[in-house]
Write a protein that holds these residues in place. Structure first.
Motif, PDB file in Angstrom:
ATOM      1  N   GLN A 188       0.830  -1.211   0.000  1.00 36.26           N
ATOM      2  CA  GLN A 188       0.000   0.000   0.000  1.00 36.26           C
ATOM      3  C   GLN A 188       0.858   1.252   0.000  1.00 36.26           C
ATOM      4  N   HIS A 189       1.855   1.276   0.872  1.00 36.71           N
ATOM      5  CA  HIS A 189       2.738   2.442   0.934  1.00 36.71           C
ATOM      6  C   HIS A 189       3.504   2.621  -0.378  1.00 36.71           C
ATOM      7  N   ALA A 190       4.035   1.532  -0.897  1.00 36.63           N
ATOM      8  CA  ALA A 190       4.851   1.611  -2.110  1.00 36.63           C
ATOM      9  C   ALA A 190       4.037   2.067  -3.317  1.00 36.63           C
ATOM     10  N   LEU A 191       2.774   1.624  -3.391  1.00 32.86           N
ATOM     11  CA  LEU A 191       1.938   1.944  -4.543  1.00 32.86           C
ATOM     12  C   LEU A 191       1.328   3.338  -4.468  1.00 32.86           C
ATOM     13  N   HIS A 192       1.166   3.851  -3.250  1.00 31.69           N
ATOM     14  CA  HIS A 192       0.477   5.134  -3.101  1.00 31.69           C
ATOM     15  C   HIS A 192       1.367   6.251  -2.555  1.00 31.69           C
ATOM     16  N   GLY A 193       2.603   5.925  -2.206  1.00 32.00           N
ATOM     17  CA  GLY A 193       3.527   6.943  -1.728  1.00 32.00           C
ATOM     18  C   GLY A 193       4.621   7.202  -2.746  1.00 32.00           C
ATOM     19  N   GLU A 194       5.463   8.177  -2.454  1.00 33.21           N
ATOM     20  CA  GLU A 194       6.581   8.498  -3.332  1.00 33.21           C
ATOM     21  C   GLU A 194       7.873   8.223  -2.578  1.00 33.21           C
ATOM     22  N   TYR A 195       8.598   7.202  -3.004  1.00 30.98           N
ATOM     23  CA  TYR A 195       9.823   6.796  -2.325  1.00 30.98           C
ATOM     24  C   TYR A 195      10.988   6.747  -3.313  1.00 30.98           C
ATOM     25  N   ASP A 196      12.169   7.014  -2.794  1.00 25.73           N
ATOM     26  CA  ASP A 196      13.380   6.923  -3.604  1.00 25.73           C
ATOM     27  C   ASP A 196      13.962   5.510  -3.573  1.00 25.73           C
ATOM     28  N   LEU A 197      13.568   4.719  -2.545  1.00 23.71           N
ATOM     29  CA  LEU A 197      14.082   3.357  -2.408  1.00 23.71           C
ATOM     30  C   LEU A 197      13.178   2.558  -1.487  1.00 23.71           C
ATOM     31  N   LEU A 198      12.963   1.275  -1.830  1.00 24.76           N
ATOM     32  CA  LEU A 198      12.228   0.354  -0.970  1.00 24.76           C
ATOM     33  C   LEU A 198      13.210  -0.664  -0.402  1.00 24.76           C
TER      34      LEU A 198
END
Length: 226
Positions: free
Chosen positions: A38-48
């Motif tokens: 959910q976070h990865a699909l709906h947030g903006e991240y530089d790295l997971l």
């Protein structure tokens, strides 16, 4: 830069979040694969940063959902499984790197910076500039007029946030959530103190002044109108 850490072991997750925050990153942490997706699909991240074995969805399933959505954010797997087949599976699904537990935090930090550098090939994405102010995101170095400026991890994160959103007025609540990972409390002056200290280092000895106050609204950084 903003990272997502998905680690179901609370002690390890807390350790990673604290260490990466102290290194100057903004870190969101979740403890299961469903929340990670959910976070990865709906947030903006530089790295997971994904643990392979998690409740709900495992790390591989999270990665599959992220890539299926067309998101090419760099992904680093953390795993206690050191079998070649496991590493190959992750890489074939679109992972960028693997780190086997247990690991040294310094190695994790080096891997993260390598992935971020690889994912931002354009030089202006790893070096932020405004007039004579230069911020090297990889070396964590700040200079103005060629003079080295030493910043704390939080001061560096605050300056990076301001520069990435140059000319935009950032509210205290946004700064608090992005830099301190907390909800803004109007009774605290932590934001004002941090901005004052940052100004003392990058503005007091130099002209023109770059950090500006939008009274009642927040702060911004920009070249002043001539």
């Amino acid at each position: 830069m903003k990272l997502l850490v998905a680690e179901d072991e609370p002690k390890t997750g807390t350790y990673l979040q604290q260490g990466l925050t102290e290194a100057g990153f903004t870190v969101d942490r979740v403890e299961n694969g469903t929340d990670a997706a959910q976070h990865a699909l709906h947030g903006e991240y530089d790295l997971l940063i994904l643990d392979v074995m998690m409740p709900g969805l495992d790390g591989w399933q999270v990665l599959q959902k992220v890539r299926a959505a067309g998101n090419e954010v760099p992904v680093l797997f953390l795993t206690a499984r050191d079998g070649v087949q496991d590493r190959v599976k992750g890489l074939e699904l679109g992972a960028d790197d693997y780190l086997i537990k247990p690991f040294a935090f310094s190695e994790l930090l080096a891997r993260i910076r390598t992935l971020l550098r690889r994912g931002n090939n354009a030089p202006n994405q790893t070096i932020l500039k405004l007039l004579d102010l230069e911020v090297d995101l990889l070396r964590r170095r700040v200079t103005r007029s060629g003079k080295r400026i030493d910043l704390t991890a939080k001061e560096f994160a605050l300056l990076e946030l301001l520069l990435r959103r140059r000319g935009e007025v950032l509210s205290k609540s946004l700064i608090a959530s992005q830099v301190w990972d907390m909800n803004f409390d109007s009774d605290t002056n932590v934001i004002e103190v941090a901005v004052r200290r940052l100004r003392a280092k990058i503005d007091d000895e130099f002209e023109p002044k770059l950090i500006q106050t939008a009274r009642g609204m927040g702060y911004l950084i920009d070249a002043p109108d001539r």
